[in-house]
Motif scaffolding. Sequence first.
Motif, PDB file in Angstrom:
ATOM      1  N   GLY A  47      25.661  47.194  49.255  1.00  0.00           N
ATOM      2  CA  GLY A  47      24.420  47.639  49.887  1.00  0.00           C
ATOM      3  C   GLY A  47      23.264  47.567  48.921  1.00  0.00           C
ATOM      4  O   GLY A  47      23.434  47.322  47.727  1.00  0.00           O
ATOM      5  N   GLN A  48      22.071  47.821  49.432  1.00  0.00           N
ATOM      6  CA  GLN A  48      20.854  47.633  48.641  1.00  0.00           C
ATOM      7  C   GLN A  48      20.821  48.521  47.400  1.00  0.00           C
ATOM      8  O   GLN A  48      20.437  48.058  46.318  1.00  0.00           O
ATOM      9  CB  GLN A  48      19.619  47.887  49.501  1.00  0.00           C
ATOM     10  CG  GLN A  48      19.542  49.270  50.135  1.00  0.00           C
ATOM     11  CD  GLN A  48      18.189  49.532  50.765  1.00  0.00           C
ATOM     12  OE1 GLN A  48      17.148  49.184  50.221  1.00  0.00           O
ATOM     13  NE2 GLN A  48      18.175  50.157  51.930  1.00  0.00           N
ATOM     14  N   THR A  49      21.253  49.776  47.518  1.00  0.00           N
ATOM     15  CA  THR A  49      21.200  50.660  46.356  1.00  0.00           C
ATOM     16  C   THR A  49      22.178  50.204  45.285  1.00  0.00           C
ATOM     17  O   THR A  49      21.840  50.120  44.102  1.00  0.00           O
ATOM     18  CB  THR A  49      21.503  52.108  46.760  1.00  0.00           C
ATOM     19  OG1 THR A  49      20.679  52.482  47.860  1.00  0.00           O
ATOM     20  CG2 THR A  49      21.245  53.050  45.599  1.00  0.00           C
ATOM     21  N   GLY A  50      23.403  49.904  45.690  1.00  0.00           N
ATOM     22  CA  GLY A  50      24.392  49.427  44.735  1.00  0.00           C
ATOM     23  C   GLY A  50      23.948  48.164  44.027  1.00  0.00           C
ATOM     24  O   GLY A  50      24.152  47.999  42.822  1.00  0.00           O
ATOM     25  N   ILE A  51      23.312  47.254  44.774  1.00  0.00           N
ATOM     26  CA  ILE A  51      22.831  46.007  44.171  1.00  0.00           C
ATOM     27  C   ILE A  51      21.710  46.293  43.178  1.00  0.00           C
ATOM     28  O   ILE A  51      21.653  45.702  42.089  1.00  0.00           O
ATOM     29  CB  ILE A  51      22.370  45.030  45.265  1.00  0.00           C
ATOM     30  CG1 ILE A  51      23.579  44.554  46.086  1.00  0.00           C
ATOM     31  CG2 ILE A  51      21.654  43.829  44.665  1.00  0.00           C
ATOM     32  CD1 ILE A  51      23.221  43.766  47.332  1.00  0.00           C
ATOM     33  N   LEU A  52      20.803  47.215  43.521  1.00  0.00           N
ATOM     34  CA  LEU A  52      19.714  47.555  42.603  1.00  0.00           C
ATOM     35  C   LEU A  52      20.234  48.293  41.370  1.00  0.00           C
ATOM     36  O   LEU A  52      19.657  48.186  40.291  1.00  0.00           O
ATOM     37  CB  LEU A  52      18.661  48.403  43.323  1.00  0.00           C
ATOM     38  CG  LEU A  52      17.744  47.629  44.284  1.00  0.00           C
ATOM     39  CD1 LEU A  52      16.990  48.582  45.193  1.00  0.00           C
ATOM     40  CD2 LEU A  52      16.768  46.744  43.506  1.00  0.00           C
ATOM     41  N   VAL A  53      21.333  49.036  41.519  1.00  0.00           N
ATOM     42  CA  VAL A  53      21.920  49.749  40.386  1.00  0.00           C
ATOM     43  C   VAL A  53      22.630  48.776  39.441  1.00  0.00           C
ATOM     44  O   VAL A  53      22.491  48.853  38.216  1.00  0.00           O
ATOM     45  CB  VAL A  53      22.896  50.841  40.872  1.00  0.00           C
ATOM     46  CG1 VAL A  53      23.757  51.363  39.721  1.00  0.00           C
ATOM     47  CG2 VAL A  53      22.130  52.010  41.496  1.00  0.00           C
ATOM     48  N   THR A  54      23.397  47.846  40.003  1.00  0.00           N
ATOM     49  CA  THR A  54      24.243  46.978  39.178  1.00  0.00           C
ATOM     50  C   THR A  54      23.687  45.579  38.964  1.00  0.00           C
ATOM     51  O   THR A  54      24.110  44.882  38.046  1.00  0.00           O
ATOM     52  CB  THR A  54      25.643  46.837  39.813  1.00  0.00           C
ATOM     53  OG1 THR A  54      25.517  46.157  41.073  1.00  0.00           O
ATOM     54  CG2 THR A  54      26.274  48.190  40.024  1.00  0.00           C
ATOM     55  N   GLY A  55      22.782  45.143  39.832  1.00  0.00           N
ATOM     56  CA  GLY A  55      22.193  43.814  39.689  1.00  0.00           C
ATOM     57  C   GLY A  55      22.930  42.717  40.425  1.00  0.00           C
ATOM     58  O   GLY A  55      22.530  41.550  40.373  1.00  0.00           O
ATOM     59  N   GLU A  56      24.009  43.067  41.149  1.00  0.00           N
ATOM     60  CA  GLU A  56      24.751  42.045  41.885  1.00  0.00           C
ATOM     61  C   GLU A  56      25.542  42.688  43.003  1.00  0.00           C
ATOM     62  O   GLU A  56      25.729  43.899  43.033  1.00  0.00           O
ATOM     63  CB  GLU A  56      25.700  41.285  40.956  1.00  0.00           C
ATOM     64  CG  GLU A  56      26.729  42.182  40.271  1.00  0.00           C
ATOM     65  CD  GLU A  56      27.591  41.423  39.275  1.00  0.00           C
ATOM     66  OE1 GLU A  56      27.360  40.219  39.079  1.00  0.00           O
ATOM     67  OE2 GLU A  56      28.508  42.044  38.706  1.00  0.00           O
ATOM     68  N   GLY A  57      26.006  41.853  43.943  1.00  0.00           N
ATOM     69  CA  GLY A  57      26.796  42.354  45.056  1.00  0.00           C
ATOM     70  C   GLY A  57      26.504  41.584  46.324  1.00  0.00           C
ATOM     71  O   GLY A  57      25.845  40.545  46.306  1.00  0.00           O
TER      72      GLY A  57
END
Length: 333
Positions: free
Chosen positions: A176-186
Amino acid sequence: MIETPYLLFLGDAPDQLAAKVAQGIRDWRPDNVVGQYRMEGCGADVKVADMDLAEAKAAGAKTLVVGVANRGGVISSAWKRVLIEALSEGFDIASGLHNLLRNEPDLVAVAKEYGRTLHDVRIPSVPYPIANGEKRTGKRCLAVGTDCSVGKMYTSLAMDKEMKARGLKSSFRATGQTGILVTGEGVPLDAVIADFMAGAVEWLTPDNDDDHWDMIEGQGSLFHVSYSGVTLALIHGGQPDALILSHEPTRKHMRGLPGYELPSLEALRDTALPLARIANPKAEVVGISVNTAAMGEDEALSYLEGVEKRMGLPTCDPFRQGAGKLCDALEAM
């Protein structure tokens, strides 16, 4: 690449849950955050410095991150004025909304005029396959919730952190968008065409070492009539070996659906496990994650103890107490 540090845009979020993107970045990547920008009437606060655009720029912020997850993911006209001003002040903008920045002609024009970049993180960037259901090597853990926004991402991040601290092999898989913004990928799963969602999860969690765990970020809820499809795609595409039940006990009704009560943990267990065993007959429910943020310490501990006794499963708030109990359950499998 999205340049850091960030100014988190909370806009006019009506409550704390509406600012879950900003809260997630604040909690898991605090070094990337300079401050927050709140408009009049904002009901959220992620407990960082309030700044206007000029103050944030002077503090070194490079990107304004839209930290709000509203129903439908839309950019309001009130937000638009701030976003345009931010571009003219030299900020890039990053957003995970369904309403894409690149589809707003005025934002595109101003970004071009000032040489700024618009980052839409909720765009699939890979031609994902249709799921084939073939069993993959390695192990996988998925948090499934009684509702949306109950702490599924926090559970997976906390478990990944604990597993790595133990010297074990683990990867957080953002969906999801938050996880991607936290880790940089997904994979922005809810923006993937429905026929390819389960295949996208298979792609995200490929063959791995037999002792490696993928911590898959959960989405939606099987009981939420708006978002159940993305949850089932995670269950079947992820083929989890371990399920973590996630719950927020102070909710009066499903998020955004006042006519729907939350299911019990027993109902979640008895619904999710048979569905998981379609794709992985060896799947097990191994623990319970409870978001106790709205509870005092004594109330939280009492509630967790009661759930653990009732359900016969290790139960904790992995963000408040650490994910040790849940990771112990994985190691015991």
